[in-house]
Design an enzyme around this catalytic site. Sequence first.
Site, short mmCIF file in Angstrom:
data_model
loop_
_atom_site.label_atom_id
_atom_site.label_comp_id
_atom_site.label_asym_id
_atom_site.label_seq_id
_atom_site.Cartn_x
_atom_site.Cartn_y
_atom_site.Cartn_z
N HIS A 166 0.84 -1.20 0.00
CA HIS A 166 0.00 0.00 0.00
C HIS A 166 0.88 1.26 0.00
O HIS A 166 0.59 2.22 -0.71
CB HIS A 166 -0.90 0.03 1.24
CG HIS A 166 -1.90 -1.07 1.30
ND1 HIS A 166 -1.80 -2.12 2.18
CD2 HIS A 166 -3.03 -1.29 0.59
CE1 HIS A 166 -2.82 -2.94 2.02
NE2 HIS A 166 -3.59 -2.47 1.06
N GLN A 180 -18.30 -6.06 -1.72
CA GLN A 180 -17.43 -6.90 -2.53
C GLN A 180 -17.09 -8.23 -1.86
O GLN A 180 -16.28 -9.00 -2.38
CB GLN A 180 -16.15 -6.15 -2.90
CG GLN A 180 -15.21 -5.84 -1.75
CD GLN A 180 -14.11 -4.90 -2.18
OE1 GLN A 180 -14.33 -3.72 -2.44
NE2 GLN A 180 -12.87 -5.41 -2.26
#
Length: 283
Positions: free
Chosen positions: A37, A61
């Site tokens: 990240h 999701q």
Amino acid sequence: MHVIGAQDALKDAISTFVKKGETIGFVPTMGALHKGHLSLVRKSMSENDVTVVSIFVNPLQFDNESDLTNYPRVIDEDLKLLELEKVDIVFTPSKEELYAEKPIVSIDFGMLANSLEGKFRDGHFEGVGIVVSKLLHLVSPTRAYFGLKDIQQFLLIRRMCYDLSFPTEIIGVETVREPSGLALSSRNTRLSEKGLSDAIIISKGLNLIKEGIEAGESLDALLVRAKAIYDQNEGFTLEYLEAVDPSNLSRVDSYVNLNELAVCIAGYVEGIRLIDNLYLRLK
């Protein structure tokens, strides 16, 4: 660093940058941040005047309720990391803030979502499409950054933004790996030391395929060899290993006439589902 939880406050903050004509980089995440990240964050900061990071575990999701429940949430640690990176804004909405009502409109990616992850995670990409669309509208970024470890997600989002004329450049960033070759993932934190050791087999099989392609071996033969390696490892259960054309995600059995090739894999270690891929630019 400004931590913002409300949509209106975010839009007000963004408007200040837009009025100044500043470029905005955006990194959407679900938290539990790691070096992968942070590589996206650093790329955004190097290419834009302002960087916005979102942290939101998107329920739309997840097709598995236990997977959603067990997804790591360490917001305080995440904020400390982002503050060290000198991120400008972190958007941390609640589920109620982002979804005051359950969305009625859906996003259908068509054939692009029917292969690979789409075959095993019902509704996953539709949920990704909705949350990314909402976030892009709220942030109005110049550029948005996505890790290529989730290559199908990257390709779908890039196509969505092209088809729907989003004014945002979608940028894919190379996968960050451990020295062992294991792709960094928030899910790795749920593995034991033995599990982490077993998971190394994923990248070993992909490297075998890469080396074989560089030597001119046939793709079919390489996939068979890699599957044999996976099947021999008792700590890893293969779900799929497929080679696709990144332009349309169609399955291929040869790379001879392709400009790009993606070999994608998913499997389980200690009950934790892991994905990875080999993304080659052949020409």
